[in-house]
Design an enzyme around this catalytic site. Structure first.
Site, PDB file in Angstrom:
ATOM      1  CB  ALA A  79      -0.941  -0.007   1.209  1.00 21.37           C
TER       2      ALA A  79
ATOM      3  CG  ASP B 220       4.332  34.174  19.977  1.00 17.64           C
ATOM      4  OD1 ASP B 220       4.363  33.118  20.648  1.00 17.64           O
ATOM      5  OD2 ASP B 220       4.126  35.293  20.481  1.00 17.64           O
TER       6      ASP B 220
ATOM      7  CD  GLU C 273      -5.372  19.861  -7.266  1.00 23.45           C
ATOM      8  OE1 GLU C 273      -5.611  19.343  -8.388  1.00 23.45           O
ATOM      9  OE2 GLU C 273      -5.895  20.919  -6.895  1.00 23.45           O
TER      10      GLU C 273
ATOM     11  CE  LYS D  52     -12.403  15.625 -16.641  1.00 24.76           C
ATOM     12  NZ  LYS D  52     -11.712  16.063 -17.860  1.00 24.76           N
TER      13      LYS D  52
ATOM     14  CB  SER E 169     -12.944  21.926 -10.016  1.00 26.70           C
ATOM     15  OG  SER E 169     -12.327  23.183 -10.032  1.00 26.70           O
TER      16      SER E 169
END
Length: 123
Positions: free
Chosen positions: A15, A51, A71, A96, A100
């Site tokens: 894997a 900080d 992504e 798609k 996106s």
């Protein structure tokens, strides 16, 4: 077909190998992934030296990883859709576009978290 004797430590090593292969493919073929990796590498030192509290630091780093993970998933969706066929289909375009949009949402989340945490400290 599922390989035989794919369990235990052998499965973990296989894997991991597949994961490394996927990261290499994303780096080689996906400009957006390369850009986001470079951006994450530039931002990571800021998260490490700022900080801020440990929880805030973890949130900054977490959002960088979320962007990269989303992504990768977007690239996987695009690859599967492109593999199915090159002709235009409404559902292919929708898949798609949604993937996106997930990337856009992860980038938006990252921007908001970084702005709130670092803005509260340094502005």
């Amino acid at each position: 077909m599922k390989p035989e004797n794919n369990h235990g430590i052998k499965r973990v090593f296989r894997a991991t190998g597949f994961s490394m292969k996927g990261l290499k493919a994303a780096w080689a073929h996906e400009a957006a992934f390369r850009q986001e990796v470079v951006l994450a590498l530039l931002m990571l030192p800021i998260a490490l030296v700022a900080d801020i509290t440990t929880i805030e630091r973890l949130l900054l780093i977490l959002t960088l990883f979320i962007v990269l993970i989303v992504e990768l998933l977007n690239s996987a969706v695009e690859a599967v859709v492109d593999r199915i066929g090159s002709e235009h289909h409404q559902l292919s375009g929708q898949a798609k576009d949604i993937a996106s949009a997930a990337v856009f949402m992860s980038l938006t989340l990252c921007t908001i978290i970084w702005a709130v945490i670092l803005g509260a400290r340094y502005l």
